[in-house]
Write a protein that holds these residues in place. Structure first.
Motif, PDB file in Angstrom:
ATOM      1  N   MET A  56       1.067  -0.917   0.007  1.00  0.00           N
ATOM      2  CA  MET A  56       0.310   0.598  -0.274  1.00  0.00           C
ATOM      3  C   MET A  56       0.884   1.254  -0.295  1.00  0.00           C
ATOM      4  SD  MET A  56      -2.679  -0.589   3.292  1.00  0.00           S
ATOM      5  CE  MET A  56      -4.057  -3.077   3.309  1.00  0.00           C
ATOM      6  N   ILE A  57       2.110   0.922   0.204  1.00  0.00           N
ATOM      7  CA  ILE A  57       3.037   2.349   0.786  1.00  0.00           C
ATOM      8  C   ILE A  57       2.550   2.987   0.130  1.00  0.00           C
ATOM      9  CG2 ILE A  57       5.303   3.163   1.273  1.00  0.00           C
ATOM     10  CD1 ILE A  57       5.062   0.911   3.388  1.00  0.00           C
ATOM     11  N   PRO A  58       3.229   2.698  -1.349  1.00  0.00           N
ATOM     12  CA  PRO A  58       4.556   3.010  -3.124  1.00  0.00           C
ATOM     13  C   PRO A  58       2.151   3.877  -2.907  1.00  0.00           C
ATOM     14  CG  PRO A  58       4.857   1.236  -2.948  1.00  0.00           C
ATOM     15  CD  PRO A  58       4.068   1.390  -1.711  1.00  0.00           C
ATOM     16  N   VAL A  59       0.963   2.915  -3.583  1.00  0.00           N
ATOM     17  CA  VAL A  59       0.221   3.361  -3.837  1.00  0.00           C
ATOM     18  C   VAL A  59      -0.257   4.727  -3.270  1.00  0.00           C
ATOM     19  CG1 VAL A  59      -2.401   3.088  -4.133  1.00  0.00           C
ATOM     20  CG2 VAL A  59      -0.326   0.947  -4.950  1.00  0.00           C
ATOM     21  N   LEU A  60      -0.187   4.642  -1.873  1.00  0.00           N
ATOM     22  CA  LEU A  60      -0.190   6.207  -0.944  1.00  0.00           C
ATOM     23  C   LEU A  60       0.470   7.162  -1.202  1.00  0.00           C
ATOM     24  CD1 LEU A  60      -1.805   4.148   2.038  1.00  0.00           C
ATOM     25  CD2 LEU A  60      -3.458   5.110   0.735  1.00  0.00           C
ATOM     26  N   GLY A  61       1.160   6.918  -1.834  1.00  0.00           N
ATOM     27  CA  GLY A  61       2.827   7.513  -1.979  1.00  0.00           C
ATOM     28  C   GLY A  61       2.505   8.747  -3.019  1.00  0.00           C
ATOM     29  N   GLU A  79       3.165  14.041   7.263  1.00  0.00           N
ATOM     30  CA  GLU A  79       1.191  12.969   7.567  1.00  0.00           C
ATOM     31  C   GLU A  79       1.425  11.508   6.646  1.00  0.00           C
ATOM     32  OE1 GLU A  79      -2.919  14.096   6.427  1.00  0.00           O
ATOM     33  OE2 GLU A  79      -1.399  15.205   5.474  1.00  0.00           O
ATOM     34  N   PHE A  80       2.856  11.755   5.771  1.00  0.00           N
ATOM     35  CA  PHE A  80       2.276  10.657   5.087  1.00  0.00           C
ATOM     36  C   PHE A  80       3.056   9.817   6.044  1.00  0.00           C
ATOM     37  CE2 PHE A  80       4.887   7.507   2.361  1.00  0.00           C
ATOM     38  CZ  PHE A  80       3.908   6.794   1.764  1.00  0.00           C
ATOM     39  N   ALA A  81       4.392   9.315   7.066  1.00  0.00           N
ATOM     40  CA  ALA A  81       4.940   9.041   7.544  1.00  0.00           C
ATOM     41  C   ALA A  81       4.051   8.065   8.996  1.00  0.00           C
ATOM     42  CB  ALA A  81       6.130   9.731   7.966  1.00  0.00           C
ATOM     43  N   ARG A  82       3.117   9.728   9.151  1.00  0.00           N
ATOM     44  CA  ARG A  82       2.518   8.993  10.388  1.00  0.00           C
ATOM     45  C   ARG A  82       1.430   8.469  10.059  1.00  0.00           C
ATOM     46  NH1 ARG A  82       3.587  14.734  11.389  1.00  0.00           N
ATOM     47  NH2 ARG A  82       1.395  15.271  10.254  1.00  0.00           N
ATOM     48  N   VAL A  83       0.914   8.810   9.447  1.00  0.00           N
ATOM     49  CA  VAL A  83      -0.390   7.268   8.518  1.00  0.00           C
ATOM     50  C   VAL A  83       0.402   6.166   8.496  1.00  0.00           C
ATOM     51  CG1 VAL A  83      -2.112   6.695   6.984  1.00  0.00           C
ATOM     52  CG2 VAL A  83      -1.697   9.060   7.822  1.00  0.00           C
ATOM     53  N   MET A  84       1.489   5.978   7.600  1.00  0.00           N
ATOM     54  CA  MET A  84       1.836   4.461   7.418  1.00  0.00           C
ATOM     55  C   MET A  84       2.032   3.709   8.628  1.00  0.00           C
ATOM     56  SD  MET A  84       1.579   4.099   4.212  1.00  0.00           S
ATOM     57  CE  MET A  84       0.177   4.806   4.058  1.00  0.00           C
ATOM     58  N   SER A  85       2.198   4.454   9.812  1.00  0.00           N
ATOM     59  CA  SER A  85       3.094   4.166  11.501  1.00  0.00           C
ATOM     60  C   SER A  85       1.832   3.850  11.946  1.00  0.00           C
ATOM     61  CB  SER A  85       4.176   5.449  11.991  1.00  0.00           C
ATOM     62  OG  SER A  85       3.396   6.038  12.523  1.00  0.00           O
ATOM     63  N   ALA A  86       0.399   4.902  11.646  1.00  0.00           N
ATOM     64  CA  ALA A  86      -0.596   4.078  12.975  1.00  0.00           C
ATOM     65  C   ALA A  86      -1.005   3.451  12.209  1.00  0.00           C
ATOM     66  CB  ALA A  86      -1.625   5.265  11.989  1.00  0.00           C
TER      67      ALA A  86
END
Length: 181
Positions: free
Chosen positions: A73-78, A90-97
Motif C-alpha cells: 500500500m505504501i507506494p500506492v498511497l505515496g 503526514e504520510f509517515a505518521r499515517v503509515m506508522s499508524a
C-alpha cells in the motif's frame, strides 16, 4: 473539479485502516486457539522456548503474512503526495499508524485467542473488545475538548486520527502517546 491528492489520500487511507484493523483481528484471533484445538500448543511448550518466545514467534509469523499487503500500500498511497495536499510527515505518521493498528489488533487477537478455543468466538470477542476500546477513545477525544493534549487515550483510533496533519497540528501529544503508549 477533480480530486486533489489530500482527498484521494484520505479515502485510500480509510480503506487501508479498516483493512489493517480486520486483518490483525483475523490473523491474531485464531492463532493460539488453533494450536489448542489441534493439540500442538503443548508440543511448542515442550521445546526450550518459554511461553513469551512462543507468543512472540506466533506474532512474528502472523506479521509476516499481514505485513506485505501493508507494504504494497505504501507506494500506492505515496502517489497521492504527487497530487498535493499531503505532507511527508503526514504520510509517515499515517503509515506508522497503519502498521501499529495492525500490530495492536494482532496482539489483542492473540490475547483473546489464548483464552478461547473456538475461532468464531475468538474473532467476535476480539472485534467487540477493539470496538469498545476505539469507541471509548473517540468519546474521550470528543468530550475532552481542550484536554486532549494533556490526557490522550492511546488506541488505534486516536493514533489514526492524530496522524492526519490537521489533528496533529492541534495536539501532537495525542499521536505520540498513542504510538508509544
Amino acid at each position: 473539479k477533480g480530486m486533489n491528492g489530500g482527498t484521494l489520500f484520505s479515502a485510500c487511507v480509510w480503506c487501508a485502516w479498516v483493512f489493517c484493523l480486520f486483518e490483525g483481528i483475523r490473523l491474531g484471533s485464531d492463532s493460539l486457539s488453533q494450536e489448542k484445538r489441534d493439540g500442538t500448543l503443548g508440543l511448542l511448550l515442550l521445546t526450550k522456548m518459554c511461553g513469551r518466545e512462543v507468543v512472540f514467534g506466533k506474532i512474528a509469523g502472523c506479521l509476516v503474512t499481514s505485513f506485505f499487503p501493508v507494504l504494497a500500500m505504501i507506494p500506492v498511497l505515496g502517489l497521492a503526495m504527487l497530487g498535493g495536499g499531503v505532507t511527508g510527515g503526514e504520510f509517515a505518521r499515517v503509515m506508522s499508524a497503519l502498521l501499529m493498528t495492525e500490530l495492536v489488533c494482532l496482539a489483542g487477537g492473540m490475547f483473546v485467542s489464548a483464552l478461547t478455543t473456538e475461532a468464531g468466538k475468538s474473532f467476535g470477542l476480539t472485534l467487540g473488545a477493539l470496538i469498545i476500546w476505539n469507541v471509548a477513545s473517540a468519546i474521550w477525544l470528543s468530550s475532552s475538548l481542550g484536554l486532549i493534549t494533556l490526557i490522550p487515550l492511546p488506541s488505534p483510533w486516536t493514533l489514526f486520527q492524530g496522524s492526519f496533519e490537521s489533528a496533529y497540528q492541534l495536539g501532537p501529544a495525542s499521536y505520540w502517546v498513542s504510538l508509544f503508549g
